[in-house]
Design a protein around this motif. Structure first.
Motif, PDB file in Angstrom:
ATOM      1  N   ILE A 129     -13.038   0.907  -0.089  1.00 37.18           N
ATOM      2  CA  ILE A 129     -12.338  -0.364  -0.241  1.00 37.18           C
ATOM      3  C   ILE A 129     -13.390  -1.440  -0.404  1.00 37.18           C
ATOM      4  O   ILE A 129     -14.279  -1.595   0.435  1.00 37.18           O
ATOM      5  CB  ILE A 129     -11.436  -0.675   0.971  1.00 37.18           C
ATOM      6  CG1 ILE A 129     -10.404   0.442   1.181  1.00 37.18           C
ATOM      7  CG2 ILE A 129     -10.733  -2.011   0.776  1.00 37.18           C
ATOM      8  CD1 ILE A 129     -10.681   1.311   2.336  1.00 37.18           C
ATOM      9  N   TYR A 158      -9.919   0.638  -4.035  1.00 35.62           N
ATOM     10  CA  TYR A 158      -9.219  -0.609  -3.765  1.00 35.62           C
ATOM     11  C   TYR A 158     -10.192  -1.774  -3.927  1.00 35.62           C
ATOM     12  O   TYR A 158     -11.347  -1.697  -3.483  1.00 35.62           O
ATOM     13  CB  TYR A 158      -8.671  -0.640  -2.332  1.00 35.62           C
ATOM     14  CG  TYR A 158      -7.411   0.154  -2.147  1.00 35.62           C
ATOM     15  CD1 TYR A 158      -6.213  -0.266  -2.701  1.00 35.62           C
ATOM     16  CD2 TYR A 158      -7.421   1.324  -1.401  1.00 35.62           C
ATOM     17  CE1 TYR A 158      -5.050   0.459  -2.524  1.00 35.62           C
ATOM     18  CE2 TYR A 158      -6.258   2.062  -1.219  1.00 35.62           C
ATOM     19  CZ  TYR A 158      -5.076   1.627  -1.784  1.00 35.62           C
ATOM     20  OH  TYR A 158      -3.934   2.346  -1.602  1.00 35.62           O
ATOM     21  N   LYS A 174      -4.351  -0.866  -7.180  1.00 39.91           N
ATOM     22  CA  LYS A 174      -5.614  -0.840  -6.442  1.00 39.91           C
ATOM     23  C   LYS A 174      -6.295  -2.210  -6.394  1.00 39.91           C
ATOM     24  O   LYS A 174      -7.211  -2.412  -5.617  1.00 39.91           O
ATOM     25  CB  LYS A 174      -6.582   0.166  -7.070  1.00 39.91           C
ATOM     26  CG  LYS A 174      -6.082   1.587  -7.039  1.00 39.91           C
ATOM     27  CD  LYS A 174      -6.119   2.161  -5.656  1.00 39.91           C
ATOM     28  CE  LYS A 174      -5.731   3.620  -5.678  1.00 39.91           C
ATOM     29  NZ  LYS A 174      -5.920   4.275  -4.433  1.00 39.91           N
ATOM     30  N   PHE A 233       0.783  -1.229   0.000  1.00 38.15           N
ATOM     31  CA  PHE A 233       0.000   0.000   0.000  1.00 38.15           C
ATOM     32  C   PHE A 233       0.817   1.283   0.000  1.00 38.15           C
ATOM     33  O   PHE A 233       0.292   2.335  -0.334  1.00 38.15           O
ATOM     34  CB  PHE A 233      -0.972   0.009   1.178  1.00 38.15           C
ATOM     35  CG  PHE A 233      -2.057  -1.017   1.040  1.00 38.15           C
ATOM     36  CD1 PHE A 233      -3.205  -0.728   0.317  1.00 38.15           C
ATOM     37  CD2 PHE A 233      -1.922  -2.271   1.591  1.00 38.15           C
ATOM     38  CE1 PHE A 233      -4.202  -1.669   0.168  1.00 38.15           C
ATOM     39  CE2 PHE A 233      -2.917  -3.223   1.445  1.00 38.15           C
ATOM     40  CZ  PHE A 233      -4.063  -2.921   0.737  1.00 38.15           C
TER      41      PHE A 233
END
Length: 140
Positions: A75, A103, A27, A21
């Motif tokens: 996410i 993500y 992603k 990260f």
């Protein structure tokens, strides 16, 4: 590029988080490993580091869980264990998630991998014993 982390235990996940990260900006992250090897545990750690305050649970039955970090990042956590075909993946709209800037953390990605047009990271997790795991990280 391949990066290996050997004999990793739960208290040693930070270097993996940092590598994925902070050093890389991909992603889409794919998680491979047998049932119970720790895919969801690793994802829970990543979400904690990304400052998600919600309770993180495996999306085994819902297939997709969406989380929001404190700074507003979205996410998406996918568990494709029960998905049986690429047609089902497309019907669920998963390819649209992949095209977003959010993500996407995906467990059991084998049916999906041919549908990914973006760059991605693969994390292969192997069990050493009840505490330690080896992780192989491939950056595509």
């Amino acid at each position: 590029m391949i990066k290996n982390f050997r004999s990793v235990s739960l208290d040693q996940f930070y270097p993996i988080y940092e590598y994925i990260f902070i050093r890389n900006k991909h992603k889409i992250i794919l998680f491979n490993g047998e049932i119970g090897v720790g895919k969801t545990t690793l994802i829970k750690f990543f979400l904690k580091m990304l400052e998600v305050k919600e309770t993180v649970v495996s999306p085994t039955f819902s297939i997709i869980n969406e989380y929001k970090s404190n700074d507003g990042r979205i996410i998406n956590h996918f568990d494709l264990f029960r998905v049986k075909s690429q047609n089902e993946i497309q019907n669920l709209g998963i390819t649209e998630y992949l095209e977003s800037s959010n993500y996407c953390l995906i467990e059991w990605p084998s049916l999906l991998i041919d549908l990914i047009d973006e760059e991605y990271i693969i994390i292969n997790i192997y069990r050493n014993n009840e505490i330690e795991r080896d992780l192989e990280i491939l950056i595509n």
